[in-house]
Scaffold this motif. Structure first.
Motif, short mmCIF file in Angstrom:
data_model
loop_
_atom_site.label_atom_id
_atom_site.label_comp_id
_atom_site.label_asym_id
_atom_site.label_seq_id
_atom_site.Cartn_x
_atom_site.Cartn_y
_atom_site.Cartn_z
N TYR A 83 3.96 -0.88 -13.42
CA TYR A 83 5.18 -1.03 -13.26
C TYR A 83 4.64 -2.48 -12.69
O TYR A 83 5.46 -3.63 -13.10
N ASN A 84 2.92 -2.37 -12.80
CA ASN A 84 2.98 -4.07 -12.02
C ASN A 84 4.13 -4.34 -10.85
O ASN A 84 4.07 -5.73 -11.01
N LEU A 85 4.26 -3.54 -10.03
CA LEU A 85 4.92 -3.92 -8.74
C LEU A 85 4.45 -5.20 -7.71
O LEU A 85 4.38 -6.07 -7.11
N LEU A 86 2.62 -4.72 -7.98
CA LEU A 86 2.43 -5.90 -6.53
C LEU A 86 1.16 -6.66 -7.27
O LEU A 86 1.09 -7.64 -6.94
N GLY A 87 1.60 -6.74 -8.59
CA GLY A 87 1.06 -8.11 -9.08
C GLY A 87 -0.54 -7.61 -10.11
O GLY A 87 -0.98 -8.88 -10.96
N ARG A 88 -1.24 -6.40 -9.39
CA ARG A 88 -2.41 -6.25 -9.97
C ARG A 88 -2.24 -4.80 -9.54
O ARG A 88 -1.87 -4.20 -9.08
N SER A 89 -3.76 -4.49 -10.63
CA SER A 89 -3.69 -2.57 -9.89
C SER A 89 -4.65 -2.30 -9.04
O SER A 89 -5.79 -3.05 -8.67
N THR A 90 -4.44 -1.28 -7.61
CA THR A 90 -5.01 -1.54 -6.76
C THR A 90 -4.49 0.06 -5.93
O THR A 90 -3.94 0.93 -6.99
N PHE A 91 -5.31 0.24 -5.30
CA PHE A 91 -5.49 1.66 -4.64
C PHE A 91 -4.44 1.93 -2.80
O PHE A 91 -4.47 2.58 -1.93
N ILE A 301 -1.32 -6.15 0.12
CA ILE A 301 -1.73 -6.83 -1.02
C ILE A 301 -1.53 -8.24 -1.21
O ILE A 301 -2.85 -9.05 -1.43
N THR A 302 -0.72 -8.77 0.08
CA THR A 302 -0.31 -10.27 -0.22
C THR A 302 -0.87 -10.80 1.04
O THR A 302 -1.07 -12.12 1.01
#
Length: 328
Positions: A83-91, A301-302
């Protein structure tokens, strides 16, 4: 470590497994001789007539809990990225979930709230889908059944039914049929449960299932506050998360903003429903770990100052390990 998990790299699964082991090895060394695992509520014991509470040794109990946490962490990570909640793919969501489920020693063992986190993640997949669905009646019905299943495992889970209606308010125009569908889904499961009670000549006590919901909210809770100093870095990260969210809130997509509103509501519902159980158990707050992991991920992430966010996460890890050996 945060920099490693900011990147979507399948090798991070190995690092997650190592971290789960490191965070739990101290508890295994000090674990009691027996660890109780209660999978369902007392009113559902008819479904599992065999004795299972002490079926696992302490080491096996913690190991299986670690495997479950790893599976849930990967599912949550997939959900957030999908759902792209963080703006990019991450772990990062997986890392934060693994970390938060080791905050307290009761979190590290098999428990009903831990099992219910599978249902929380499953519900989130369906709740987030409301945003783009034209007709949510069937989804709301499914969600009602999931909540009913969770209530059989762990009664306070029943309050997550509110998240269905909250999600409908946040994501969709009001449609009374969708609101009723959730109730019908919940009632369907307990209708068959009532039939099971009837076949076992227990129907007269069926209504006692919901008696704990009438428990008054406690005026005070007797706890040793020193044991909860580990929450200091947790609260600090949450404050920083809200600050970052406020900065970027209107820069995000509408669906992302609404999703974070729903996650916050689920966090509050999970935290506030602890009083239903007569005996206070800290492992109840595992129900808050899923939304909290997303909140933590958003901050990390930000965050731009590397030494600050790396030091903050290191402080959290050190606190967790330290308090495993010091219970004051």
């Amino acid at each position: 470590m945060i920099s490693i998990f900011k990147v979507f790299n399948p090798l991070n699964v190995l690092w997650l497994a190592i971290l789960i082991f490191v965070l739990r090895i101290g508890y295994v060394a000090e674990a009691p001789d027996k660890l109780q695992f209660i999978f369902v509520e007392p009113f559902a014991r008819l479904l599992i007539p065999a004795s299972y509470e002490y079926a696992f040794s302490p080491v096996a109990n913690v190991f299986l809990a670690g495997v479950i946490v790893l599976g849930q962490a990967l599912l949550l990570n997939y959900l957030v990225n999908y759902y792209n909640l963080l703006g990019r793919s991450t772990f990062l969501p997986a890392l934060m979930y693994v970390t938060l489920t080791a905050l307290f020693t009761p979190f590290m063992t098999l428990s009903a709230p831990l099992i219910c986190n599978f249902l929380v993640i499953w519900m989130l997949f369906k709740l987030f889908s409301f945003y783009k669905s034209d007709d949510a009646k069937s989804t709301a019905y499914d969600l009602g059944m999931i909540v009913a299943a969770g209530s059989i495992i762990y009664l306070p889970y029943i309050y997550l039914f509110l998240s269905i209606w909250i999600a409908l308010i946040i994501f969709k125009p009001v449609n009374w049929r969708e609101w009723i569908s959730g109730i019908l889904g919940y009632a369907t499961v307990f209708f068959f449960f009532a039939v099971f009670y009837y076949l076992n000549n227990k129907l007269g006590s069926f209504y006692h299932i919901w008696a704990p919901l009438g428990t008054k909210f406690p005026n005070s809770i007797n706890i040793k506050y020193y044991n909860y100093l580990v929450l200091v870095p947790v609260l600090l990260i949450l404050v920083l998360y809200f600050f970052k969210l406020q900065q970027n809130y209107y820069k995000s997509y509408v669906q992302v903003r609404k999703s974070f509103q729903l996650l916050f509501a689920i966090f509050l519902i999970g935290a506030g429903s602890f009083y239903v159980k007569t005996q206070f158990n800290i492992n109840h707050f595992l129900l808050c770990a899923v939304p909290a992991a997303v909140f933590f991920s958003y901050y990390f992430i930000t965050a731009n100052v590397k030494w600050m966010y790396e030091s903050l996460y290191l402080l959290l890890l050190i606190s967790i390990i330290y308090f495993q050996f010091n219970t004051f």
